[in-house]
Design an enzyme around this catalytic site. Sequence first.
Site, PDB file in Angstrom:
ATOM      1  N   ASP A 192     -17.104  10.414  17.826  1.00  0.00           N
ATOM      2  CA  ASP A 192     -18.477  10.130  18.241  1.00  0.00           C
ATOM      3  C   ASP A 192     -19.274   9.795  16.980  1.00  0.00           C
ATOM      4  O   ASP A 192     -19.091  10.421  15.943  1.00  0.00           O
ATOM      5  CB  ASP A 192     -19.027  11.383  18.938  1.00  0.00           C
ATOM      6  CG  ASP A 192     -20.387  11.163  19.557  1.00  0.00           C
ATOM      7  OD1 ASP A 192     -20.948  10.080  19.376  1.00  0.00           O
ATOM      8  OD2 ASP A 192     -20.872  12.097  20.218  1.00  0.00           O
ATOM      9  N   SER A 193     -20.171   8.827  17.059  1.00  0.00           N
ATOM     10  CA  SER A 193     -20.786   8.251  15.855  1.00  0.00           C
ATOM     11  C   SER A 193     -21.818   9.130  15.161  1.00  0.00           C
ATOM     12  O   SER A 193     -22.229   8.844  14.051  1.00  0.00           O
ATOM     13  CB  SER A 193     -21.475   6.942  16.223  1.00  0.00           C
ATOM     14  OG  SER A 193     -22.614   7.212  17.026  1.00  0.00           O
ATOM     15  N   GLY A 194     -22.276  10.198  15.829  1.00  0.00           N
ATOM     16  CA  GLY A 194     -23.415  10.947  15.305  1.00  0.00           C
ATOM     17  C   GLY A 194     -24.695  10.549  15.998  1.00  0.00           C
ATOM     18  O   GLY A 194     -25.734  11.191  15.837  1.00  0.00           O
ATOM     19  N   GLY A 195     -24.640   9.488  16.804  1.00  0.00           N
ATOM     20  CA  GLY A 195     -25.831   9.019  17.498  1.00  0.00           C
ATOM     21  C   GLY A 195     -26.394  10.036  18.467  1.00  0.00           C
ATOM     22  O   GLY A 195     -27.615  10.144  18.627  1.00  0.00           O
ATOM     23  N   PHE A 196     -25.530  10.814  19.131  1.00  0.00           N
ATOM     24  CA  PHE A 196     -26.035  11.796  20.089  1.00  0.00           C
ATOM     25  C   PHE A 196     -26.866  12.866  19.390  1.00  0.00           C
ATOM     26  O   PHE A 196     -27.787  13.428  19.982  1.00  0.00           O
ATOM     27  CB  PHE A 196     -24.892  12.443  20.877  1.00  0.00           C
ATOM     28  CG  PHE A 196     -25.383  13.388  21.947  1.00  0.00           C
ATOM     29  CD1 PHE A 196     -25.995  12.898  23.091  1.00  0.00           C
ATOM     30  CD2 PHE A 196     -25.257  14.765  21.800  1.00  0.00           C
ATOM     31  CE1 PHE A 196     -26.466  13.758  24.074  1.00  0.00           C
ATOM     32  CE2 PHE A 196     -25.728  15.636  22.776  1.00  0.00           C
ATOM     33  CZ  PHE A 196     -26.328  15.133  23.925  1.00  0.00           C
TER      34      PHE A 196
ATOM     35  N   ASP B 170     -25.919   4.662  17.485  1.00  0.00           N
ATOM     36  CA  ASP B 170     -26.972   4.296  18.438  1.00  0.00           C
ATOM     37  C   ASP B 170     -28.016   5.396  18.507  1.00  0.00           C
ATOM     38  O   ASP B 170     -27.835   6.475  17.959  1.00  0.00           O
ATOM     39  CB  ASP B 170     -26.367   4.084  19.831  1.00  0.00           C
ATOM     40  CG  ASP B 170     -25.852   5.386  20.449  1.00  0.00           C
ATOM     41  OD1 ASP B 170     -25.384   6.264  19.681  1.00  0.00           O
ATOM     42  OD2 ASP B 170     -25.903   5.527  21.677  1.00  0.00           O
TER      43      ASP B 170
ATOM     44  N   GLN C 210     -27.197   1.583  26.344  1.00  0.00           N
ATOM     45  CA  GLN C 210     -28.277   2.532  26.579  1.00  0.00           C
ATOM     46  C   GLN C 210     -29.338   1.890  27.472  1.00  0.00           C
ATOM     47  O   GLN C 210     -29.218   0.724  27.844  1.00  0.00           O
ATOM     48  CB  GLN C 210     -28.895   2.980  25.242  1.00  0.00           C
ATOM     49  CG  GLN C 210     -27.981   3.824  24.363  1.00  0.00           C
ATOM     50  CD  GLN C 210     -27.790   5.252  24.866  1.00  0.00           C
ATOM     51  OE1 GLN C 210     -28.324   5.648  25.915  1.00  0.00           O
ATOM     52  NE2 GLN C 210     -27.004   6.028  24.131  1.00  0.00           N
TER      53      GLN C 210
ATOM     54  N   GLY D 134     -26.225   8.070  27.159  1.00  0.00           N
ATOM     55  CA  GLY D 134     -27.543   8.459  27.642  1.00  0.00           C
ATOM     56  C   GLY D 134     -27.589   8.882  29.086  1.00  0.00           C
ATOM     57  O   GLY D 134     -28.651   8.860  29.713  1.00  0.00           O
TER      58      GLY D 134
ATOM     59  N   ASP E 274     -15.373  12.192  28.583  1.00  0.00           N
ATOM     60  CA  ASP E 274     -15.279  13.398  27.751  1.00  0.00           C
ATOM     61  C   ASP E 274     -16.397  14.328  28.164  1.00  0.00           C
ATOM     62  O   ASP E 274     -17.432  13.889  28.659  1.00  0.00           O
ATOM     63  CB  ASP E 274     -15.421  13.062  26.258  1.00  0.00           C
ATOM     64  CG  ASP E 274     -16.883  12.931  25.847  1.00  0.00           C
ATOM     65  OD1 ASP E 274     -17.448  13.894  25.294  1.00  0.00           O
ATOM     66  OD2 ASP E 274     -17.484  11.859  26.095  1.00  0.00           O
TER      67      ASP E 274
ATOM     68  N   CYS F 266      -0.139  26.376  39.586  1.00  0.00           N
ATOM     69  CA  CYS F 266      -0.537  25.728  38.339  1.00  0.00           C
ATOM     70  C   CYS F 266       0.496  26.046  37.250  1.00  0.00           C
ATOM     71  O   CYS F 266       0.959  27.181  37.141  1.00  0.00           O
ATOM     72  CB  CYS F 266      -1.920  26.216  37.909  1.00  0.00           C
ATOM     73  SG  CYS F 266      -2.459  25.590  36.294  1.00  0.00           S
TER      74      CYS F 266
ATOM     75  N   CYS G   8      -0.026  25.676  33.890  1.00  0.00           N
ATOM     76  CA  CYS G   8      -0.630  25.843  32.566  1.00  0.00           C
ATOM     77  C   CYS G   8      -0.109  27.122  31.910  1.00  0.00           C
ATOM     78  O   CYS G   8       0.437  27.996  32.597  1.00  0.00           O
ATOM     79  CB  CYS G   8      -2.156  25.871  32.675  1.00  0.00           C
ATOM     80  SG  CYS G   8      -2.843  27.477  33.151  1.00  0.00           S
TER      81      CYS G   8
ATOM     82  N   CYS H  21      -1.480  30.359  33.700  1.00  0.00           N
ATOM     83  CA  CYS H  21      -1.011  30.644  35.059  1.00  0.00           C
ATOM     84  C   CYS H  21       0.481  30.937  35.128  1.00  0.00           C
ATOM     85  O   CYS H  21       0.940  31.634  36.038  1.00  0.00           O
ATOM     86  CB  CYS H  21      -1.360  29.480  35.981  1.00  0.00           C
ATOM     87  SG  CYS H  21      -3.122  29.314  36.309  1.00  0.00           S
TER      88      CYS H  21
ATOM     89  N   HIS I 177      -6.363  26.735  30.563  1.00  0.00           N
ATOM     90  CA  HIS I 177      -6.267  26.441  32.000  1.00  0.00           C
ATOM     91  C   HIS I 177      -7.198  25.293  32.385  1.00  0.00           C
ATOM     92  O   HIS I 177      -6.790  24.350  33.072  1.00  0.00           O
ATOM     93  CB  HIS I 177      -6.602  27.666  32.854  1.00  0.00           C
ATOM     94  CG  HIS I 177      -6.743  27.314  34.310  1.00  0.00           C
ATOM     95  ND1 HIS I 177      -5.670  27.177  35.153  1.00  0.00           N
ATOM     96  CD2 HIS I 177      -7.859  26.991  35.045  1.00  0.00           C
ATOM     97  CE1 HIS I 177      -6.104  26.799  36.348  1.00  0.00           C
ATOM     98  NE2 HIS I 177      -7.424  26.684  36.314  1.00  0.00           N
TER      99      HIS I 177
END
Length: 384
Positions: A89-93, A143, A194, A221, A271, A309, A311, A314, A340
């Site tokens: 992630d670019s750091g924009g968030f 962004d 955006q 966004g 994500d 399950c 995992c 489980c 899990h």
Amino acid sequence: MYKLLKQEGRAKRGEFHTVHGVIQTPVFMNVGTAAAIKGAVSTEDLEQIKTQVELSNTYHLHVRPGDEVVKKMGGLHKFMSWKKPILTDSGGFQVFSLASLRKIKEEGVYFNSHVDGRKIFMGPEESMRIQSNLASTIAMAFDECPSSRAERRYVQDSVDRTARWLERCKREMKRLNGQEDTINKNQLLFAINQGAVFDDIRIEHAKRIAEMELDGYAIGGLAVGESHEEMYHILEETVPYLPADKPTYLMGVGTPANILEGVERGVDFFDCVYPTRNGRHGHLYTNQGKINLFNAKYELDDRPIEEGCSCPACRRYSRAYIRHLLKAKEMLGMRLCVLHNLYFYNTMMEEIRDSLDAGNFAAYKKRKLDGMNAGQAERLYGKK
């Protein structure tokens, strides 16, 4: 290179070929902000729970240990001993989430570090250089993520600036990929759409960035204050204007239901921190909806989190034991719950891909949602 294998309505089944391997889409990326999944999850664990892509954060790794440190250690893949794809992630968030600690200008953003308060500047070129040092498979363009409730004038100005920043990101990425000491000279660049909840701004921006022929396109966004209905509407309006022959990534989303709705509307990549964050608090995803292991009714429950399950949690441990670990604040409890939840998400994506291969995604989506909703209702209101 993105290869579209099959479509059902707008839902896409594809493969994305990268220097670190092929990503089968739709895919959920497991979030390891600081190069590790919170909850003591190791790289070996990620391999066991069917993780295809790990996601880390440019800003956080720049703050510590420092992107230069990661570069000296051979890049993020070598640093965390992970061979498969990584998206950064670019750091924009952080421009959005650290609103009280930043100032936005045309050249970039001035931050105060959330760790020690020191001054940090990050613009398009700096973000690209940091991500090049990290040597991730996919770099995100820098962004600004305006609030979904921001005024129209602010959103328009912000989106115009983000478009100008994208041009700078593309130029800098090309330059960096040609440098002799660059670790990953095949680093890919995704643009970010955006526009808050304004259809026309979103569409116009989508058209503008689609012309730039990038490796993938994200919708940012969303899931930042608007309703689910507004989010789905924006996807319906915007995705058709992004290139169908490139992957589409819905950033920071979401619940299992959000993902199923996103796939139906043409999204390839997702994500979200929900599975890890909820897991650390004993909230677990199942095919019958979410359960909270802190509830007293699980104190003597010798069943696994979910019957059938496979995992690591489980396969071996009971709800009662994991509940005890959580109550005793033992790290193992959090770890098992996170494993899990991530396994549940990764398996759901596998099921989505299988259903698209078989041409019955619509039926799968209905069955999955009906099962989760019915199980949740039964826990809340009892059997009818």
